[in-house]
Design a protein around this motif. Sequence first.
Motif, PDB file in Angstrom:
ATOM      1  N   LEU A   2       1.343   3.642 -10.356  1.00  0.00           N
ATOM      2  CA  LEU A   2       0.178   3.550 -10.869  1.00  0.00           C
ATOM      3  C   LEU A   2      -0.923   4.083 -11.129  1.00  0.00           C
ATOM      4  O   LEU A   2      -1.196   3.956 -12.152  1.00  0.00           O
ATOM      5  CB  LEU A   2      -0.001   1.974  -9.882  1.00  0.00           C
ATOM      6  N   GLU A  46       0.196  -4.513  -8.087  1.00  0.00           N
ATOM      7  CA  GLU A  46       0.673  -3.112  -6.864  1.00  0.00           C
ATOM      8  C   GLU A  46       1.908  -3.930  -6.436  1.00  0.00           C
ATOM      9  O   GLU A  46       3.038  -3.486  -6.356  1.00  0.00           O
ATOM     10  CB  GLU A  46      -0.575  -3.191  -5.849  1.00  0.00           C
ATOM     11  N   GLY A  69       1.627   3.736  -5.607  1.00  0.00           N
ATOM     12  CA  GLY A  69       0.776   3.362  -5.663  1.00  0.00           C
ATOM     13  C   GLY A  69       0.006   5.279  -6.983  1.00  0.00           C
ATOM     14  O   GLY A  69      -0.615   4.898  -7.950  1.00  0.00           O
ATOM     15  N   HIS A 121       0.877  -1.434   0.402  1.00  0.00           N
ATOM     16  CA  HIS A 121       0.235  -0.050  -0.065  1.00  0.00           C
ATOM     17  C   HIS A 121       1.105   0.904   0.009  1.00  0.00           C
ATOM     18  O   HIS A 121       0.352   2.436   0.828  1.00  0.00           O
ATOM     19  CB  HIS A 121      -0.946  -0.157   1.284  1.00  0.00           C
TER      20      HIS A 121
END
Length: 169
Positions: free
Chosen positions: A102, A130, A99, A94
Motif C-alpha cells: 500500500l 487495508e 502495508g 495489520h
Amino acid sequence: MDKLIDGNLKYLEADDTYASARADTSANGQHPYAVIVTCSDSRVPPEHIFGAGLGELFVVRTAGNVIGDFERGTVEYAVGHLNVPLVVVMGHTHCGAVGAALDAHGHHAEGSLGKLVSEISGAIGTERNEPAAVKLNVRNSIARLRESAELQTVKIAGAVYDIETGKVE
Ligand SMILES: [Zn+2]
C-alpha cells in the motif's frame, strides 16, 4: 539463542500429549486435515489459532502469504501425496507486507523483497483500503494456487485472521 534452547527443554518436559503425538506421527506418518497458507508474522501462529497439535496442520508461511513456485509445490505435495482435503489461505489484519504494498505506490522496492511486495501490489491494484487489500491479496494467492494442474479440484478457502481479537473470518 538462550530463549530457544530453554524453550526446547520446556517442550521436552511438557505433558505427555506431545510425547505421545511424536511417537504416533513418527511411527505412522503425518495425516494433517488442512493446509494453512499464511503470513510469517509472529502474531499469526496457525497451531495456536486453530487449537491444533502435532501432525494436524500442514503449514506454508511467507511474508504476506504470497505464493510462488516453491510454495505451490509444497501445497501440491500436501494435496497430492498426503491427501489433505482442504487448503485455507489466511491473510491477517495489520499485515506488514500488505502495508508495504500500500505504501509502495509508485515506488520500486529492491531485491527479493521487492518481488514479494510487487506480487502483492499487483494483487491489490488501486485498492487503498487495508482490509479490502488484505482480502484481494488472499484471493490472488488462491488464484496462484489454482494455476497448478494438481490443485484444480481441492477445496481452497480464503480467510482473514484478526490479530487483535483472535477471530478468523
Ligand atoms: Zn503479514
